[in-house]
Enzyme design. Structure first.
Site, PDB file in Angstrom:
ATOM      1  N   SER A   1       0.852  -1.187   0.000  1.00 55.96           N
ATOM      2  CA  SER A   1       0.000   0.000   0.000  1.00 55.96           C
ATOM      3  C   SER A   1       0.887   1.236   0.000  1.00 55.96           C
ATOM      4  O   SER A   1       2.113   1.136   0.054  1.00 55.96           O
ATOM      5  CB  SER A   1      -0.899   0.001   1.239  1.00 55.96           C
ATOM      6  OG  SER A   1      -0.106   0.270   2.380  1.00 55.96           O
ATOM      7  N   LYS A   2       0.247   2.370  -0.011  1.00 57.56           N
ATOM      8  CA  LYS A   2       0.959   3.656  -0.036  1.00 57.56           C
ATOM      9  C   LYS A   2       2.021   3.743   1.050  1.00 57.56           C
ATOM     10  O   LYS A   2       3.043   4.397   0.882  1.00 57.56           O
ATOM     11  CB  LYS A   2      -0.040   4.806   0.155  1.00 57.56           C
ATOM     12  CG  LYS A   2      -0.940   5.025  -1.038  1.00 57.56           C
ATOM     13  CD  LYS A   2      -0.486   6.266  -1.825  1.00 57.56           C
ATOM     14  CE  LYS A   2      -1.055   6.261  -3.236  1.00 57.56           C
ATOM     15  NZ  LYS A   2      -2.516   6.430  -3.246  1.00 57.56           N
ATOM     16  N   ARG A   3       1.734   3.096   2.163  1.00 53.43           N
ATOM     17  CA  ARG A   3       2.668   3.092   3.280  1.00 53.43           C
ATOM     18  C   ARG A   3       4.076   2.656   2.851  1.00 53.43           C
ATOM     19  O   ARG A   3       5.076   3.066   3.396  1.00 53.43           O
ATOM     20  CB  ARG A   3       2.143   2.099   4.313  1.00 53.43           C
ATOM     21  CG  ARG A   3       2.342   2.458   5.733  1.00 53.43           C
ATOM     22  CD  ARG A   3       1.332   1.715   6.626  1.00 53.43           C
ATOM     23  NE  ARG A   3       0.694   0.582   5.997  1.00 53.43           N
ATOM     24  CZ  ARG A   3       0.988  -0.683   6.262  1.00 53.43           C
ATOM     25  NH1 ARG A   3       1.928  -0.971   7.121  1.00 53.43           N
ATOM     26  NH2 ARG A   3       0.316  -1.652   5.671  1.00 53.43           N
TER      27      ARG A   3
ATOM     28  N   GLY B   1       5.434   3.070  -0.058  1.00 55.96           N
ATOM     29  CA  GLY B   1       5.970   3.846  -1.177  1.00 55.96           C
ATOM     30  C   GLY B   1       4.900   3.955  -2.243  1.00 55.96           C
ATOM     31  O   GLY B   1       3.727   3.687  -1.986  1.00 55.96           O
TER      32      GLY B   1
END
Ligand code: GLU
Length: 480
Positions: A250-252, A254
């Protein structure tokens, strides 16, 4: 072999989808088959033309071509689901007439009340089949007189759907856990299950290679295909991508949009190589290989079913390997436009020459193409701006002024402005001042380039030229 990649243009092309596309492509190219690209664009509210373009641009950037479908055409007319609605309506009607599907008049409120009841009583919350017993002629009369109805597939009960997944092995679904799901909504739009299966059947797809998140949809698709009188394709469900911490990517972790990697200075070749290794390996312990080698060795049945870890660090490392491997002209062709974008204007001839002098040293050291403008900027601007951290770390040291002063005087006297004489002169200076390279040369680097991280110093001064180099050294002396 005919496989398909079927993105929904409801978001930017995700790295996980890019990997699905790549595995489809590799499987097809290995088998000498055909790859079809279609667009699952029935969701008008969430879909957009921008996302649609992003998917196509992303695939092209990766160098994944397709033989049939969007933009390239083919014998099946349109490959956009939004343009095939009539066909879905026809099939739905056929399924209804054949008794494989039935109209359902339960309203959303009734459905949710009964779902709550079922949950409270510990029964499965799926659709309870209430409308399945309505006599078909009566049902179509109700619909024709304007009553809202959805169309549901009549799942054979009791029953079971078993299939051999190429990645996961045998997978079985007891129909007790598959509800009579919706094929057509009451507004006449097809669900994903119906549209996707009709496309797979109509386009004669033999292999469906997709993410594991769709595994539970597969019995539904097989049942629709069988109801259409078709032979279901073979399935291969790819494990999902995880971040290095083992959680769903996920965005976490990158960026998850492929275009961010393009903008971030990755080479498509490196990206493809890295992503090919997510769930598959080359056999021996090698990790860097050409596209041809990949195609020659790829086999879906070697794909692992356990989750694959997407690690940005490793991807960057691999990108560095590929950058160093680029032919010099190719390296220039890929980085000069980045320099020009950074400057906001075309490079002048002298600047191009200066960059070409230093470029081999930059190429050797970087992991991302976007580092090229950072490293070369000092050559292309009249005045460098000093990176505050570098200035603080280097220029406030007691020996810095002494070093810059001595270097300036000596460099003024250098006859031939080139790497070797510059190096000789500065090494003499170090010896005389009894300074080590860090103390004596780092200040010159900051003075000339604005930063303590730059291409090697002697080459940088040579490329920058006598006049500009001396001007910067003198400028720093004033500041100090
Ligand atoms: N359009 C679906 C998605 O983007 C995939 C369809 C499929 O592969 O069956 O999730």
């Amino acid at each position: 072999m005919r496989a398909r990649f079927a993105p929904s243009p409801t978001g930017y092309l995700h790295v996980g989808s890019a990997r699905t596309a790549l595995f489809n492509w590799l499987a097809v190219r290995n088998a000498g088959g055909e790859l079809v690209l279609r667009s699952d664009d029935t969701d008008r509210e969430r879909g957009s033309e921008e996302y649609y373009r992003d998917v196509i641009d992303g695939l092209r950037w990766l160098g994944l071509d397709w033989d049939e479908g969007i933009e390239v055409g083919g014998p099946h007319g349109s490959y956009r689901q939004s343009e095939r609605l009539t066909r879905y309506g026809e099939v739905a009607e056929e399924l209804r007439k054949a008794g494989s599907a039935y109209l359902c008049f339960c309203t959303p409120d009734e459905l949710s009340a009964r779902r709550d009841e079922a949950r409270a009583a510990g029964r499965p919350p799926g659709y309870d089949g209430r409308c399945r017993t309505i006599e078909p002629t009566a049902a179509s009369e109700r619909r024709d007189s304007g009553e809202a109805a959805v169309l549901r597939l009549a799942i054979p009960r009791p029953g079971e759907t078993v299939f051999e997944d190429i990645v996961r092995g045998e997978v079985a679904f007891d129909h007790a856990n598959v509800e009579d799901f919706v094929l057509m909504r009451s507004n006449g739009s097809p669900t994903y299950h119906l549209a996707s299966t009709i496309d797979d059947v109509d386009f004669a797809i033999t292999h469906v290679i997709r993410g594991e998140d769709l595994l539970s949809s597969t019995p539904k698709h097989i049942l629709i295909a069988l109801a259409m009188g078709a032979e279901p394709p073979q399935y291969a469900h790819l494990s999902l991508l995880m971040g290095p911490d083992g959680k769903k990517l996920s965005k976490r972790h990158g960026d998850t949009a492929l275009h961010a990697y393009r903008a971030g200075g990755f080479l498509p070749e490196a990206f493809v190589n890295y992503v090919a290794l997510l769930g598959w390996n080359f056999g021996d312990d090698e990790s860097v290989f050409t596209r041809d080698e990949m195609v020659a060795r790829f086999d879906l049945s070697d794909v692992q079913k356990n989750p694959a870890i997407f690690d940005n660090e490793k991807l960057e490392w691999m990108n560095g390997v590929y950058i160093r491997d680029l032919a010099f002209d190719d390296f220039l062709a890929r980085t000069e436009p980045l320099l020009e974008a950074d400057l906001g204007r075309p490079l002048e001839d002298a600047e191009r020459d200066a960059y070409r002098e230093i470029a081999p040293l930059i190429q050797e050291r970087m992991r991302l193409l976007t580092e090229a403008p950072e490293q070369a900027r000092f050559l292309l601007v009249d005045e460098v701006s000093y990176d505050p951290a570098s200035w603080e770390k280097v220029m406030t040291k007691p020996d810095s002024r002494r070093a810059v002063e001595a270097a300036t005087t000596r460099l003024e006297a250098v006859e031939e402005w080139a790497t070797d004489p510059i190096e000789g002169t500065l090494r003499e200076m170090l010896a005389e001042l009894q300074l080590n390279a860090r103390k004596g040369l780092q200040p010159l680097r900051v003075a000339a380039t604005g930063s303590s991280v730059s291409p090697p110093l002697f080459e940088s001064l040579a490329a920058l030229g006598r006049e500009a180099s001396l001007k910067r050294l003198r400028g720093v002396l004033e500041r100090l």
